[in-house]
Design a protein around this motif. Sequence first.
Motif, short mmCIF file in Angstrom:
data_model
loop_
_atom_site.label_atom_id
_atom_site.label_comp_id
_atom_site.label_asym_id
_atom_site.label_seq_id
_atom_site.Cartn_x
_atom_site.Cartn_y
_atom_site.Cartn_z
N MET A 1 0.83 -1.18 0.00
CA MET A 1 0.00 0.00 0.00
C MET A 1 0.88 1.24 0.00
O MET A 1 1.86 1.31 0.71
CB MET A 1 -0.85 0.04 1.26
N THR A 3 1.38 5.21 0.93
CA THR A 3 0.85 6.20 1.86
C THR A 3 1.27 7.57 1.38
O THR A 3 2.32 7.76 0.78
CB THR A 3 1.38 5.96 3.28
N ARG A 144 1.26 2.52 11.47
CA ARG A 144 0.35 2.78 10.35
C ARG A 144 1.11 3.35 9.15
O ARG A 144 0.90 2.92 8.00
CB ARG A 144 -0.75 3.75 10.76
N ASN A 147 3.39 0.71 7.35
CA ASN A 147 2.69 -0.40 6.70
C ASN A 147 3.46 -1.72 6.79
O ASN A 147 3.71 -2.38 5.78
CB ASN A 147 2.41 -0.09 5.23
N TRP A 150 -0.46 -5.25 5.95
CA TRP A 150 -1.65 -4.64 5.36
C TRP A 150 -2.70 -5.72 5.11
O TRP A 150 -2.41 -6.92 5.15
CB TRP A 150 -1.32 -3.84 4.11
N HIS A 195 -4.14 7.41 4.57
CA HIS A 195 -3.44 6.15 4.36
C HIS A 195 -4.40 5.09 3.83
O HIS A 195 -5.51 4.93 4.35
CB HIS A 195 -2.85 5.62 5.67
N VAL A 197 -5.60 1.65 4.15
CA VAL A 197 -5.47 0.72 5.28
C VAL A 197 -6.01 -0.66 4.99
O VAL A 197 -5.70 -1.61 5.72
CB VAL A 197 -6.15 1.30 6.54
#
Length: 268
Positions: A1, A3, A144, A147, A150, A195, A197
């Motif tokens: 992911m 961010t 967070r 990551n 995830w 973000h 998530v």
Amino acid sequence: MNTNSSAATEPAVTSSGSVFGAPCWVSLMTRDLDASQDFYASVLGWTFRPARLGDEFSVALSEGRPVAGLGALAGPLQVAVAWTPYFAVEDADQTASRIRERSGTVAVGPVALSIGRGALAADREGAVFGIWEGRLMSGWEVWRAANPAWLRLVTRDAFEAAIFYGEVFDWACGRPGCVDVEYAQEEVVLRSAGHVVARLNSGALEAAPDPAIRPRWQVHFPVRDVDACVEAAVRNGGAVTDHTPGRVATLRDPDGGLFTVTARVAAV
């Protein structure tokens, strides 16, 4: 992911109410904590420190940063060994009621622990998840933003699942701190404070004999070398359920816990 914002620019988050509805941790419930620590140290290079919850819990660290929790809970609680995502909630009792009202299941709890209250539940399709009310772990903003783990829900119908979880967790409710929901082609993308998530995807088979393709929350760990993790898992008593060389592999630890390793460049 990917961010888009830095933890350094965000206000400190200390309680689940600040980020309600967002994933706040991932945890493995295992029959043998020491054996599990040895396995994941060998496969993922993790080290461990004691957790604030007591002697039967530990926190996994990667390069000194917290990644996940491990707990010796499977026997006493009579639940399957599994990697489980936890979602922050403002009120565990109210959230448990919402789950039941929408035909989900609350299997354990809410129970009181030293720093908060938690419960284990399942959605209408059987995908297991946890809820957490109370203090978040120290350094949660760093967790967070980095990551280290995830989430992807693979379910029968991602859009129906988004309605279930949205009503349970107040996603897209407009209140400060809520999780935003985006519909991107055939998947649902969740964002908290900018973000990404979690992602929700369709395609699971509810009655499939293989738990790897039944509806479930997949916990992904980005790694530098997927193939080396596969070799280490097999060498240390684990198994491989799916493997795309160099990119992604779904593995099973010796106790049966499923998890996925993803090449860092592919972890989006």
